[in-house]
Write a protein that holds these residues in place. Structure first.
Motif, PDB file in Angstrom:
ATOM      1  N   LEU A 323       0.828  -1.209   0.000  1.00  0.00           N
ATOM      2  CA  LEU A 323       0.000   0.000   0.000  1.00  0.00           C
ATOM      3  C   LEU A 323       0.859   1.254   0.000  1.00  0.00           C
ATOM      4  O   LEU A 323       0.580   2.218  -0.713  1.00  0.00           O
ATOM      5  N   LEU A 328      -3.135   3.635  -4.155  1.00  0.00           N
ATOM      6  CA  LEU A 328      -4.429   3.174  -4.662  1.00  0.00           C
ATOM      7  C   LEU A 328      -4.303   2.445  -5.992  1.00  0.00           C
ATOM      8  O   LEU A 328      -5.289   1.909  -6.498  1.00  0.00           O
ATOM      9  N   LEU A 333      -6.679  -3.853  -4.572  1.00  0.00           N
ATOM     10  CA  LEU A 333      -7.803  -3.025  -4.136  1.00  0.00           C
ATOM     11  C   LEU A 333      -9.007  -3.145  -5.068  1.00  0.00           C
ATOM     12  O   LEU A 333     -10.078  -2.630  -4.754  1.00  0.00           O
ATOM     13  N   ARG A 339     -10.719  -4.409  -0.254  1.00  0.00           N
ATOM     14  CA  ARG A 339     -11.096  -3.017   0.055  1.00  0.00           C
ATOM     15  C   ARG A 339     -11.804  -2.942   1.405  1.00  0.00           C
ATOM     16  O   ARG A 339     -11.583  -2.023   2.194  1.00  0.00           O
ATOM     17  N   LEU A 384      -4.211   6.016   3.429  1.00  0.00           N
ATOM     18  CA  LEU A 384      -4.833   5.261   2.345  1.00  0.00           C
ATOM     19  C   LEU A 384      -6.006   4.433   2.844  1.00  0.00           C
ATOM     20  O   LEU A 384      -7.056   4.382   2.207  1.00  0.00           O
ATOM     21  N   GLN A 387      -8.930   6.636   3.355  1.00  0.00           N
ATOM     22  CA  GLN A 387      -9.570   6.996   2.089  1.00  0.00           C
ATOM     23  C   GLN A 387     -10.462   5.865   1.591  1.00  0.00           C
ATOM     24  O   GLN A 387     -11.569   6.092   1.112  1.00  0.00           O
ATOM     25  N   ILE A 388      -9.945   4.635   1.714  1.00  0.00           N
ATOM     26  CA  ILE A 388     -10.724   3.482   1.261  1.00  0.00           C
ATOM     27  C   ILE A 388     -11.959   3.301   2.138  1.00  0.00           C
ATOM     28  O   ILE A 388     -13.032   2.948   1.663  1.00  0.00           O
TER      29      ILE A 388
END
Length: 470
Positions: A323, A328, A333, A339, A384, A387-388
């Motif tokens: 990651l 991304l 992902l 995810r 990250l 964000q996911i």
């Protein structure tokens, strides 16, 4: 006759006009790392992941092109070497191909985890194998479960799933490597395209003062030594164990210096199940069948499934670094289950444990630059995963169900809990939505999506309740 584009690429990337300060037939550490990065970022993920696994495994195993062309899913977790402070797990690749193997005897090469996460051949092999199972839809596990021996015809390195059951040609594999090399920032000016891995491994071992006897066994050059070199030594991947320890980055004293932090962090069983569905049940069924002799024995299939389970564990242990390095754009992902996990609070705790373990297992004191680099990794991965998490309720990303055990057994939040709580911390207007949340008895992510947007079992959706309350 005019040259085709890939042939022009070959002349540009692998000419003999190499920099005299570098070897034209080996990869430096910087070139090796850059080639792996280019492979992981390559748009065609099957090609990119195949090159990354082919290069990293080929270097540790000392494979020639003809070895790689016919490498199949014959892999086995043979043993745990009692190294200190962390035992060394050996995964053996079996192969009966190669121009030097005129008798087509089964020979074994040892693979193990590398000290550095971004050079770990098992991490890259796990990326390839799990991509082929989840994206390319190789029916490997189903065939093994059905006791269908046709699974043995599947190759590990191939350009396209339609070619998976056929022996690859030199052209097939070299074309993939050339395409990836052409995307490197400064190109790669080399010759002996498919011999780079074997040459690089040999030079690395010589530079580490590996004995000539071990080198000959590792490279399968000991066949001229009578029965011992031709029949006995090639059948044991542990014959060249010192070479394996050196190529894994632990040096000649690997038996007392085998420490890599991520290997000490346990992975939730449900996370492994998410990547290799039903693999644990298939392993138990095949093992029982082999013991009870209720069908044709298939010990190779049993070992293959067990190896896939281990690779799934390796996949998660290396995931924080994947990651951080690829963001991304990391291929995994695209899998809804990945995810879902990466966006969870449980994963943020897990990645912190992995990074802390890497720091603790580092034998030498870290320089300020290394400490800063690990801090940066931690912050980037956390950012990250957040964000996911904010994208978890995207309809397009939640079309496939996720096993309910993933959330129930390992303290993972439901599809909305971590998101709404994070939003509520920044916006008081969403405080009620954070309190309402979703039902605790949901059996899939799709049910979570349905309840969030349209309601479920006669109850209104949480956003509608919040709107009415306002």
């Amino acid at each position: 006759m005019p040259l085709r584009s890939h042939e022009r690429c070959m002349l540009v990337c692998f000419s003999e006009e190499a920099d005299p300060s570098c070897s034209a037939s080996t990869l430096s550490n910087e070139e090796y790392s850059s080639l792996l990065d280019a492979a992981m970022r390559f748009p065609d993920k099957q090609v990119g992941l195949c090159v990354a696994a082919m290069v990293s495994c080929g270097m540790m195993a000392g494979y020639r092109s003809d070895d790689l062309q016919d490498t199949r899913y014959f892999m086995e977790l043979i043993c745990i070497v009692p190294a200190e402070p962390l035992p060394m797990q050996i995964l053996a690749l079996a192969n009966n191909a190669g121009k030097a193997n005129q008798d087509a005897q089964m020979t074994y090469a040892a693979l193990t985890n590398h000290r550095q996460p971004h050079l770990d051949c098992l991490a890259y092999l796990s990326q390839l194998v799990l991509h082929q199972i989840n994206v390319s839809k190789l029916p490997l596990l189903a065939l093994i479960y059905q006791n269908n021996m046709s699974w043995r015809s599947y190759r590990m390195f191939f350009r396209d799933p339609s070619m998976a059951t056929s022996k690859q040609t030199y052209y097939d594999l070299s074309t993939m490597l050339l395409k990836v090399a052409s995307t490197m920032p400064y190109g790669l000016v080399k010759k002996k395209v498919m011999h780079l891995m074997r040459c690089s491994g040999t030079v690395s071992l010589a530079a580490a003062a590996c004995s000539m006897d071990v080198l000959r066994v590792w490279g399968r050059w000991a066949r001229s030594e009578g029965v011992v070199g031709k029949s006995y030594l090639p059948k044991s991947p542990l014959s060249a164990l010192p070479a394996t320890g050196i190529l894994a980055g632990f040096g000649p004293d690997f038996m007392t210096n085998h420490a890599f932090g991520r290997g000490t962090v346990a992975v939730a069983v449900a996370w492994i199940d998410a990547l290799a569905p039903h693999a644990r049940a298939i392993f138990q069924a095949v093992r029982l069948r082999n013991r009870m002799l209720t069908g044709k024995a298939d010990f190779s299939g049993q070992h293959c499934v067990e190896s896939i389970l281990y690779l799934a564990e390796t996949f998660w242990q290396s995931s924080p670094f994947m990651l951080q390095r690829y963001g991304l754009g990391w291929w995994a992902l695209q899998l809804p289950a990945v995810r879902f996990i990466v966006g969870s609070f449980s994963f943020r705790q897990f990645e912190q444990r992995v990074i802390n373990a890497e720091l603790e297992c580092n034998a030498r004191p870290l320089s300020p630059q290394m400490t800063e680099a690990f801090d940066k990794i931690s912050k980037q991965v956390c950012s990250l995963s957040e964000q996911i998490a904010h994208l978890q309720l995207s309809v397009d990303g939640m079309q496939q169900p996720v096993d309910s055990e993933m959330a129930a057994n390992h303290g993972m939040p439901t599809a909305s809990s971590s998101i709404t709580q994070a939003r509520a911390a920044r916006s008081p207007r969403l405080e009620l939505e954070a309190q309402v949340g979703l039902s605790s008895g949901l059996s899939s992510v799709q049910e979570a999506v349905d309840e969030c947007f349209t309601g479920l079992h006669g109850f209104p959706a949480p956003p509608l309740l919040c709107k009415q309350a306002n």
